[in-house]
Write an enzyme that holds these catalytic residues in place. Structure first.
Site, PDB file in Angstrom:
ATOM      1  N   PHE A  70       0.856  -1.190   0.000  1.00  0.00           N
ATOM      2  CA  PHE A  70       0.000   0.000   0.000  1.00  0.00           C
ATOM      3  C   PHE A  70       0.886   1.232   0.000  1.00  0.00           C
ATOM      4  O   PHE A  70       1.721   1.400   0.890  1.00  0.00           O
ATOM      5  CB  PHE A  70      -0.944   0.047   1.213  1.00  0.00           C
ATOM      6  N   ASP A  97       9.265   2.387   1.994  1.00  0.00           N
ATOM      7  CA  ASP A  97       8.094   3.134   2.445  1.00  0.00           C
ATOM      8  C   ASP A  97       7.921   2.870   3.943  1.00  0.00           C
ATOM      9  O   ASP A  97       7.425   1.824   4.357  1.00  0.00           O
ATOM     10  CB  ASP A  97       6.860   2.692   1.642  1.00  0.00           C
ATOM     11  N   LYS A 106       2.883   9.390   8.499  1.00  0.00           N
ATOM     12  CA  LYS A 106       1.932   9.204   9.604  1.00  0.00           C
ATOM     13  C   LYS A 106       2.412   9.712  10.974  1.00  0.00           C
ATOM     14  O   LYS A 106       1.901  10.680  11.483  1.00  0.00           O
ATOM     15  CB  LYS A 106       1.523   7.723   9.679  1.00  0.00           C
TER      16      LYS A 106
HETATM   17  C1  LIG Z   1      -0.929   5.310   5.017  1.00  0.00           C
HETATM   18  C2  LIG Z   1       0.147   4.896   4.089  1.00  0.00           C
HETATM   19  C3  LIG Z   1       0.427   5.612   2.911  1.00  0.00           C
HETATM   20  C4  LIG Z   1      -0.431   6.765   2.454  1.00  0.00           C
HETATM   21  O1  LIG Z   1      -0.390   7.819   3.346  1.00  0.00           O
HETATM   22  P1  LIG Z   1      -1.483   9.037   3.207  1.00  0.00           P
HETATM   23  O2  LIG Z   1      -1.003  10.017   4.216  1.00  0.00           O
HETATM   24  O3  LIG Z   1      -2.817   8.455   3.519  1.00  0.00           O
HETATM   25  O4  LIG Z   1      -1.401   9.529   1.813  1.00  0.00           O
HETATM   26  C5  LIG Z   1       1.497   5.211   2.154  1.00  0.00           C
HETATM   27  N1  LIG Z   1       2.259   4.155   2.502  1.00  0.00           N
HETATM   28  C6  LIG Z   1       2.028   3.442   3.624  1.00  0.00           C
HETATM   29  C7  LIG Z   1       2.927   2.304   3.969  1.00  0.00           C
HETATM   30  C8  LIG Z   1       0.953   3.779   4.443  1.00  0.00           C
HETATM   31  O5  LIG Z   1       0.692   3.054   5.537  1.00  0.00           O
END
Ligand SMILES: *Cc1c(COP(=O)(O)O)cnc(C)c1O
Length: 398
Positions: free
Chosen positions: A127, A214, A243
């Site tokens: 994701f 990520d 986050k």
């Molecule tokens: C939540 C998340 C995203 C996206 O972040 P947003 O702030 O919602 O755009 C991207 N990568 C990972 C691993 C995430 O958990």
């Protein structure tokens, strides 16, 4: 009719205030927050030190734009470089934006090497966000559906499978980078093995690819180290953060090391809000407090309490498949869809999440105390036992 676009199936509750790991709804009911706004509220709610610093900042200066120097942003970049071993930071406002920056950086890096149509290796169950490029990099086809044509330039392989990456390397000379979550969050708390990350590093070195991690969900102390890659002493070329970085103030960051750090030149990328005085101050304060209050050590200690407590409580319960994760990023996989546990737990005063239908996801604030960790176990274990003890509907039987 609500005037909000219909993008979320929201739970029927609204919160009025919080303190530490506790939040109160508008009716006055209290909840133990084991989700932290999806790994965002690193310091819990209304942390006194953060509140003080932010209140002062709001009264002084919130935004000036990146047309000018921003002292707090420079300090936040220095701090991120110091704790990550990386060189340069680009600030934006969210996780998908951080990944957009990484994707653009990888493409430009490829173009600079003479690769006209560069591609990036991404993973099953990944994701990376909801913008067009990041949803294309995301593995879940439900996220793609209806938004085709997808952005080209992604090659997907199974997670934790280095042979699949080597196969792509052998046939595809357009690859410039690998983008992977050290721990897949939305995908079900799937932990990459240290051998896998090290083998990816070796493969990237061999082919001149960028290793892009990520860490939007797993970064910022949640796993017990500042960044999940630090458990395996693998040095990435790019990491993306968001986050937990500013404890609730919107922020994102794309962080680069070595050659990757000098790819962007003025005019290549930008953001109006990114790293403004408010967000950068929140990030600096969050990082300060994590270090001062030893919250990474706390994540390890309280994470173990939850993990071992849940394992012990559910050991004799048929239906538990696996408990996995690191620190305060935990997944409890059941043998059946368990989305209804979110409502059951909320009614019982506990905020949790369920992802990929059958994995209970816990992402509590890093300020969680040992007593509060035990309380999560007590409340959740009995709910899960009751849930697993119920007769299953015929459709859910495997
Ligand atoms: C939540 C998340 C995203 C996206 O972040 P947003 O702030 O919602 O755009 C991207 N990568 C990972 C691993 C995430 O958990």
């Amino acid at each position: 009719m609500s005037h909000l676009m219909n993008t979320y199936g929201r739970q029927p509750v609204a919160f009025s205030h919080g303190e530490g790991v506790w939040v109160w709804d508008t009716e006055g009911k209290r909840y133990l927050d084991a989700l932290a706004g999806i790994a965002v509220n690193t310091l819990g709610h209304a942390h006194p030190k953060l509140t003080k610093v932010l209140t002062e900042q709001v009264g002084r200066l919130m935004h000036t734009s990146n047309l000018y120097r921003i002292t707090a942003q420079e300090l936040a970049a220095d701090r991120i470089a110091a704790i990550s071993g990386m060189d340069r930071v680009f600030f934006c406002n969210s996780g998908c934006e951080a990944n957009e920056a990484a994707i653009k950086l990888a493409r430009l890096y490829g173009h600079n090497k003479g690769i006209e149509l560069p591609s990036i290796i991404v993973m099953d169950q990944a994701f990376h966000g909801r913008t067009l490029a990041t949803l294309s990099a995301t593995g879940n086809t439900k996220v793609h559906k209806g938004f085709e044509p997808l952005v080209p330039g992604f090659v997907r392989v199974p997670f934790n499978d280095i042979e699949a990456v080597r196969d792509v390397a052998a046939r595809d000379k357009s690859v410039v980078a690998v983008l992977v979550e050290p721990i897949q969050g939305e995908g079900g708390i799937n932990v990459s093995t240290l051998e896998y990350l090290r083998a990816l590093r070796a493969e990237c070195d061999k082919h001149g690819w960028l290793l892009m991690l990520d860490e939007v969900q797993c970064g910022i102390g949640r796993t017990g180290k500042w960044f999940a890659y630090q458990h395996g002493s693998v040095m990435p070329d790019v990491i993306t953060l968001a986050k937990g970085l500013a404890s609730g103030v919107p922020i994102g960051a794309c962080v680069a090391h070595g050659a990757a750090a000098d790819v962007f030149k003025p005019g290549n990328h930008g953001s109006t809000f990114g790293g403004n005085p408010l967000a950068a101050t929140a990030a600096l304060a969050t990082l300060d407090i994590i270090a001062e209050d030893k919250l990474m050590e706390n994540a390890v200690k309280t994470g173990a309490i939850i993990r071992e407590g849940m394992a012990a409580a559910l050991s004799a319960t048929p239906g538990l498949k696996q408990i996995r994760g690191m620190g305060l990023m935990l997944g409890i996989e059941l043998d059946r869809p368990c989305g209804e546990l979110v409502d059951i737990a909320r009614d019982a005063g506990l905020l949790i999440n369920v992802t990929v239908e059958n994995v209970i996801r816990l992402l509590p604030p890093l300020v969680l105390s040992e007593a509060e960790a035990k309380e999560i176990v007590e409340r959740l274990a009995s709910l899960v036992k009751t849930f697993l003890g119920k007769p299953q509907p015929a459709t859910a039987r495997g």
